[in-house]
Scaffold this active site. Structure first.
Site, mmCIF file in Angstrom:
data_model
loop_
_atom_site.group_PDB
_atom_site.id
_atom_site.type_symbol
_atom_site.label_atom_id
_atom_site.label_comp_id
_atom_site.label_asym_id
_atom_site.label_seq_id
_atom_site.Cartn_x
_atom_site.Cartn_y
_atom_site.Cartn_z
ATOM 1 N N HIS A 147 0.445 6.463 0.672
ATOM 2 C CA HIS A 147 1.877 6.550 0.391
ATOM 3 C C HIS A 147 2.747 6.009 1.512
ATOM 4 C CE1 HIS A 147 0.408 8.792 -3.030
ATOM 5 N NE2 HIS A 147 1.446 8.224 -3.617
ATOM 6 N N ARG A 254 8.916 8.737 -8.239
ATOM 7 C CA ARG A 254 8.009 9.686 -7.569
ATOM 8 C C ARG A 254 8.837 10.865 -7.044
ATOM 9 N NH1 ARG A 254 5.308 4.589 -5.732
ATOM 10 N NH2 ARG A 254 3.117 4.781 -6.291
ATOM 11 N N ARG A 290 8.614 11.080 -13.209
ATOM 12 C CA ARG A 290 7.289 11.710 -13.133
ATOM 13 C C ARG A 290 7.453 13.089 -12.519
ATOM 14 N NH1 ARG A 290 2.615 9.208 -9.459
ATOM 15 N NH2 ARG A 290 3.860 9.992 -7.743
ATOM 16 N N GLU A 389 -4.846 8.114 -14.475
ATOM 17 C CA GLU A 389 -5.242 7.801 -13.095
ATOM 18 C C GLU A 389 -6.549 8.490 -12.702
ATOM 19 O OE1 GLU A 389 -1.954 8.687 -10.482
ATOM 20 O OE2 GLU A 389 -1.438 10.508 -11.554
ATOM 21 N N ASN A 412 -3.691 3.178 -8.408
ATOM 22 C CA ASN A 412 -3.996 3.617 -7.033
ATOM 23 C C ASN A 412 -5.007 4.757 -7.049
ATOM 24 O OD1 ASN A 412 -1.910 1.890 -6.487
ATOM 25 N ND2 ASN A 412 -0.388 3.494 -6.200
ATOM 26 N N ASP A 413 -4.699 5.769 -7.866
ATOM 27 C CA ASP A 413 -5.632 6.891 -7.949
ATOM 28 C C ASP A 413 -6.841 6.541 -8.798
ATOM 29 O OD1 ASP A 413 -4.764 9.042 -6.332
ATOM 30 O OD2 ASP A 413 -3.036 9.283 -7.651
ATOM 31 N N ARG A 423 -8.201 6.647 -0.914
ATOM 32 C CA ARG A 423 -7.249 5.534 -0.786
ATOM 33 C C ARG A 423 -6.552 5.479 0.570
ATOM 34 N NH1 ARG A 423 -2.627 7.498 -5.119
ATOM 35 N NH2 ARG A 423 -1.111 6.301 -3.940
ATOM 36 N N CYS A 460 1.654 1.081 -13.376
ATOM 37 C CA CYS A 460 2.614 1.379 -12.302
ATOM 38 C C CYS A 460 1.959 1.517 -10.935
ATOM 39 C CB CYS A 460 3.423 2.630 -12.637
ATOM 40 S SG CYS A 460 2.434 4.117 -12.663
HETATM 41 C C1 PEP Z 1 -1.091 5.749 -8.819
HETATM 42 O O1 PEP Z 1 -1.899 6.636 -8.517
HETATM 43 O O2 PEP Z 1 -1.426 4.585 -9.137
HETATM 44 C C2 PEP Z 1 0.363 6.029 -8.825
HETATM 45 C C3 PEP Z 1 1.220 5.128 -9.235
HETATM 46 O O3 PEP Z 1 0.771 7.234 -8.333
HETATM 47 P P1 PEP Z 1 0.850 7.544 -6.767
HETATM 48 O O4 PEP Z 1 0.685 6.267 -6.009
HETATM 49 O O5 PEP Z 1 2.172 8.184 -6.489
HETATM 50 O O6 PEP Z 1 -0.295 8.494 -6.549
HETATM 51 MG MG MG Z 2 -1.271 8.664 -8.434
#
Ligand code: PEP
Ligand code: MG
Length: 535
Positions: A147, A254, A290, A389, A412-413, A423, A460
């Site tokens: 993040h 977020r 979200r 995710e 991402n997740d 990550r 996303c």
């Molecule tokens: C993801 O996990 O791809 C996502 C968009 O959420 P975050 O990056 O906030 O975990």
């Molecule tokens: Mg995520």
């Protein structure tokens, strides 16, 4: 140099005096250890010898000498002695502060351009940076989709993370180039390299100006297929930037960032005001809010009674909300109240099974009933969607699709859970890739199941912000992308330069490849042909 030592000793003696009254204070012992170091003549000689023999700056010599000593302590077997390495770093900081005097500033009060080099930065610290002065970020820890990296990207600050021991290689006063596009940091570059980078910077600015001209134009492929481009935001202020960059709404807000940097939970009114500000910017265009995704790297574990051994597999996200119903309902009330102001949608993160989704929807229903009783208005037909995710959600997408209006693929997740790669862990960052064949197969499944069930599907995760991945995603059938605002123009330009037929070919080819390296190389070459300046 002598003055720096003298002033540091004076400063510490002063602090030690202040601690006199505290009975049995450990702090005084620590100060005594630090003072004995600062009074050690051989240490001083080692530093001055380095300055004379190698013609380096005093700051560099202090850092190098003390960090070598700290590294030596860190390797010792005795835990007490190992911990002393932190004391040495403390002494280094104290001496550097004396040496640099007015040149060393608090990060928040920078008055000159600087590159921030740190072992680790939290997403909130990064969000507080003034991008007028912070021109680059280089951290030892983290990953491309941690993040902190996401916040830096939103701010448009070049950042390179996962550089492991970078803080030991850079000393205050060094000249540093942070090349976020290529993921490299150059320390004390020669004149030719500086010149080359000044030219890159000009080219990049020119690309920005050129792309400004397509701001009002739609993201439509050469063969006429329309793609919706939304922005990802962490703070309501960013909504305006998404709009300026040509975004058509917010695909991911977020909201957990409302909780960070404070000790108390936001009130319903604070939630409401943040959402109302965002919706006001987009009026009738979609704003996907979200629900809070706290936990893992977005919650200080120190606030918990019991630290979780595996926070990314622990009480995070929707699981945390379902166990903290008062907090969850407060947020849902605020979202529903804001739903009358525009086109608000609700999205639940980290869903792993249908029960979780049904539970979250049931709580939403309860909150709606409460509002009905209080005669507070909201949009009864508000769209509810989920993030896909986890591999569990991807593999059961056809079941989940029956109870939602839309999916948003959080690559991402999804990548970290599919590949079992944290990550945010720099030690395994080279294993992390959203274009790994395993992740791509799950993404394909989700898109196919969404199409079959006639459920909207958006991507996303950071993958959607990467120029290399756009053709692939379009070829897999995605027509909605939600991305970091600075990337909107580049991604739009790529979409406007390709045909869906070309994208389908790319996707077919990639799905036939069996190694991540082959796939990423192929995608980079394909994207470079379309927008060479972005690479
Ligand atoms: C993801 O996990 O791809 C996502 C968009 O959420 P975050 O990056 O906030 O975990
Ligand atoms: Mg995520």
């Amino acid at each position: 140099m002598r003055n720096a030592f003298r002033d540091a000793i004076e400063e510490l003696t002063g602090f030690q005096g202040e601690q006199k009254e505290i009975e049995g204070s450990k702090i005084r012992d620590i100060f005594a250890v630090h003072l004995s170091f600062l009074r050690d003549r051989s240490l001083r000689k080692q530093i001055t010898d380095l300055v004379h023999d190698e013609s380096v700056t005093a700051e560099f010599a202090v850092s190098k000498t003390l960090r070598d000593i700290a590294a030596h302590f860190a390797k010792l077997k005795d835990p007490y002695m190992r911990e002393r390495s932190a004391d040495i770093y403390d002494i280094e900081r104290r001496l550097l502060r004396q040496l640099l005097g007015g040149k060393r500033h608090d990060i928040e009060q920078l008055t000159e351009e600087a590159v921030i080099v740190a072992r680790e930065l939290s997403p909130t610290e990064t969000a507080g940076f003034n991008k007028e002065y912070v021109k680059g970020i280089a951290t030892g820890a983290g990953g491309r989709t941690s993040h902190t990296a996401i916040v830096a990207r939103s701010l448009g600050i070049p950042a390179v993370v996962a550089l492991e021991d970078i803080t030991e290689s850079i000393t205050a006063g060094d000249t540093v180039i942070v090349d976020g596009n290529r993921g490299i940091v150059i320390i004390n570059p020669d004149d030719a390299t500086i010149q080359q980078y000044l030219e890159y910077a000009v080219e990049f600015t020119e690309l920005g100006h050129r792309l400004d001209t397509i701001r009002e134009k739609p993201a439509v492929t050469r063969d006429g297929v329309r793609v919706a481009l939304y922005g990802n935001i962490e703070f309501p202020d960013e909504a305006e930037i998404v709009l300026q960059k040509g975004g058509e709404g917010i695909g991911l807000y977020r909201t957990e960032f409302l909780f960070l940097n404070r000790d108390t939970e936001p009130t319903e009114q604070e939630h409401y005001e943040a959402y109302a500000r965002t919706v006001e910017v987009f009026k009738t265009r979609p704003v996907i809010i979200r629900t809070v995704d706290l936990g893992a790297d977005k919650y200080t574990q120190s606030r918990r009674y019991v630290r979780e051994p595996n926070p990314f597999l622990g009480l995070r996200s929707i699981r945390f909300c379902l166990q903290n119903l008062t907090m969850f309902k407060t947020q849902l009330r605020a979202i529903l109240r804001a739903s009358v102001l525009g086109q608000v949608k609700i999205m639940f993160p980290l869903i792993t099974n249908l029960q979780e989704l049904m539970q979250a929807k049931m709580i939403l229903g309860d909150v709606m009933e409460d509002l009905d009783e209080e005669e507070i208005g909201y949009n009864r037909d508000i769209e509810v969607g989920i993030m896909i995710e986890t591999p569990a959600a991807a593999l059961t997408a056809s079941m989940l699709a029956r109870d939602v209006k839309f999916f948003s693929i959080g690559t991402n997740d999804l990548t970290q859970y599919t590949l079992a790669v944290d990550r945010g862990n720099e030690l395994v960052s080279t294993l992390y890739s959203a274009v790994d064949p395993a992740v791509l197969r799950l993404i394909r499944t989700v898109i196919q199941d969404a199409h079959k069930a006639q459920v909207d599907v958006n991507v996303c995760g950071e993958m959607a912000s990467e120029p290399e991945s756009v053709m692939l995603l379009l070829g897999l059938g995605v027509r909605k992308l939600s991305i970091a605002s600075p990337m909107i123009p580049e991604i739009k330009q790529i979409i406007r330069s390709v045909t869906v037929e070309e994208c389908n070919k790319v996707a077919r080819k990639v799905l036939g490849m069996n190694s991540e390296r082959q796939i990423s190389g192929f995608l980079r070459d394909a994207a470079r042909k379309i927008l060479p300046e972005a690479f």
